[in-house]
Design a protein around this motif. Structure first.
Motif, PDB file in Angstrom:
ATOM      1  N   GLY A 133      -7.978  12.400  -4.530  1.00 50.18           N
ATOM      2  CA  GLY A 133      -8.792  11.544  -3.668  1.00 50.18           C
ATOM      3  C   GLY A 133     -10.280  11.800  -3.887  1.00 50.18           C
ATOM      4  O   GLY A 133     -11.076  10.875  -4.022  1.00 50.18           O
ATOM      5  N   LYS A 134     -10.636  13.074  -3.955  1.00 52.68           N
ATOM      6  CA  LYS A 134     -12.048  13.438  -4.112  1.00 52.68           C
ATOM      7  C   LYS A 134     -12.641  12.884  -5.419  1.00 52.68           C
ATOM      8  O   LYS A 134     -13.804  12.505  -5.487  1.00 52.68           O
ATOM      9  CB  LYS A 134     -12.137  14.971  -4.112  1.00 52.68           C
ATOM     10  N   TYR A 160     -11.552  10.213  -6.944  1.00 56.73           N
ATOM     11  CA  TYR A 160     -11.228   8.776  -7.033  1.00 56.73           C
ATOM     12  C   TYR A 160     -10.151   8.478  -8.070  1.00 56.73           C
ATOM     13  O   TYR A 160     -10.305   7.614  -8.912  1.00 56.73           O
ATOM     14  CB  TYR A 160     -12.495   7.942  -7.305  1.00 56.73           C
ATOM     15  N   LYS A 161      -9.091   9.236  -8.013  1.00 54.14           N
ATOM     16  CA  LYS A 161      -7.910   8.962  -8.851  1.00 54.14           C
ATOM     17  C   LYS A 161      -8.285   8.761 -10.329  1.00 54.14           C
ATOM     18  O   LYS A 161      -8.082   7.700 -10.910  1.00 54.14           O
ATOM     19  CB  LYS A 161      -7.212   7.719  -8.291  1.00 54.14           C
ATOM     20  N   ASN A 167      -1.448  10.513  -7.244  1.00 62.48           N
ATOM     21  CA  ASN A 167      -2.837  10.822  -6.902  1.00 62.48           C
ATOM     22  C   ASN A 167      -3.816  10.777  -8.070  1.00 62.48           C
ATOM     23  O   ASN A 167      -5.026  10.919  -7.871  1.00 62.48           O
ATOM     24  CB  ASN A 167      -2.903  12.194  -6.232  1.00 62.48           C
TER      25      ASN A 167
END
Ligand code: SF4
Length: 379
Positions: free
Chosen positions: A48-49, A51-52, A83
């Motif tokens: 997530g951090k 952005y995939k 992810n």
């Protein structure tokens, strides 16, 4: 930015080998599920951090990843797929040890998306394996490679070791022949290093080990350097040999100074020119991740000089050597402007060569790589 590589650390082993100082633990099976849950949490957090991001290599290493039950490994692979944007055709490697996986488990791992296996065979001599404290014997190695081939894996690597207590040059040559006869796509060969504090190093200090002498070790090194290429396994890095197209794409990222993200305990990352590492203790890792604290405990920013030396050192490990234009693009300076004198000295010593595009280690340079690498370090 280059596509990202992911390294996933599984810190579990059936039993600790006598020479091993890697971050791995035995007798903690009760932590398998909690570790997997925390690992999947970290995978989700990092995916997530960032952005995939697009990923083209995944390497599940250890430890011995294959001691984890298959459903947990499937959960990890599924979490990576959820992810991160894993490119179609990505190399997805997993380390496995003989004696820890069945034919059915390998078939399930293939179905889960693993497409490259690296087996820690280490030796085809049962006495040497026992001396290393390995849990397996030669029959297990032969069986596991056959299982993997039957399960449809065509990208299989095996690790071998030389310089072992009790090993002879003639014996090692027979082991190389046995390795080549398995027709795997890739073979890695490492010299034994006696790491301080390990039982084997202690035994050596007490004079209890019959280690090969320097001449024998050199004969073993020469045997692998000559024999494996004659069997269609070209050397592409100091310790690595592959059939064309089967070089390990993930490990090439390390040597080509490309970014990778480490996940799990005791995992290292190289992102935005910065190296970081996570906590080594399994319980501490689980506790940090599940309570929302970062598992990163080490951050290292190299000086420019250190970074250049490391860049050169890693690229020179490969037979392709270091491309001069890549060095200039990365650091904004010409290699020969900075290192012309060092290069000239090493060239005179017969250790390095160059053409218009690249510099590379000669055969002698590969053997004495440490001398070359030290020469590029800042004073
Ligand atoms: S299997 Fe590998 S990681 Fe595990 S203890 Fe042995 S050498 Fe170390």
């Amino acid at each position: 930015m280059s596509k990202l590589g992911l390294y996933v650390h599984i810190p579990f082993c059936r039993q600790k080998c006598l020479y091993c100082d890697f971050s791995s633990y035995s007798g903690v099976e009760h932590l398998f599920t909690a570790y997997t849950t925390a690992l999947c949490q970290q995978i989700a957090d990092q995916g997530g951090k960032l952005y995939k991001p697009l990923v083209d290599t995944v390497y599940i290493g250890g430890g011995t990843p294959s001691v984890l039950p298959v459903p947990l490994l499937e959960q990890i692979v599924a979490s990576l797929e959820d992810n991160f944007t894993i490119e179609s055709g990505a190399e997805i490697s997993m380390e496995a040890n003989p004696g820890t996986v069945t034919r059915q488990q390998l078939a399930a791992l293939k179905a889960a998306g693993i497409n490259r296996l690296s087996f820690g065979v280490q030796s085809f001599n049962d006495d040497l394996l026992t001396g290393l404290g390995r849990i397996h014997q030669t029959a297990d190695s032969l069986a596991v490679v056959e299982y993997a081939q039957a399960a449809g894996f065509n990208n299989i690597s095996i690790d071998l070791m030389y310089g072992l207590p009790g090993q002879t040059a003639a014996g090692f040559f027979r082991e190389l022949e046995q390795a080549a006869a398995l027709h795997t796509a890739h073979i890695s060969v490492y010299g034994l290093k006696l790491e301080e504090g390990t039982p084997l190093a202690t035994a050596a200090e007490q004079g209890l080990l019959a280690l090969p002498d320097e001449a024998d070790e050199e004969a073993m090194y020469n045997a692998m350097s000559e024999f494996l290429p004659s069997q269609g396994l070209a050397r592409y890095e100091i310790s690595n040999f592959a059939r064309p197209g089967f070089e390990c794409r993930h490990n090439l990222k390390y040597w080509h100074y490309q970014p990778y993200l480490g996940l799990g305990a005791a995992a290292h990352s190289f992102l935005n020119r910065q190296r970081t590492g996570t906590v080594t203790g399994i319980k501490e890792y689980i506790s940090r991740v599940t309570t929302g604290r970062s598992p990163v405990v080490m951050e290292e920013t190299l000086t420019l000089g250190e970074s250049m030396a490391e860049y050169i050192f890693l690229a020179l490990r490969t037979t392709g050597g270091m491309r001069l234009s890549h060095f200039t693009r990365y650091f904004g300076v010409d290699f020969f402007d900075l290192f012309g004198n060092v290069f000239a000295r090493l060239q005179r010593q017969g250790l390095l060569k160059a053409d218009d595009e690249r510099i590379w280690l000669t055969d002698t340079g590969m053997k004495f790589g440490n001398i070359v690498f030290r020469s590029f370090l800042p004073d």
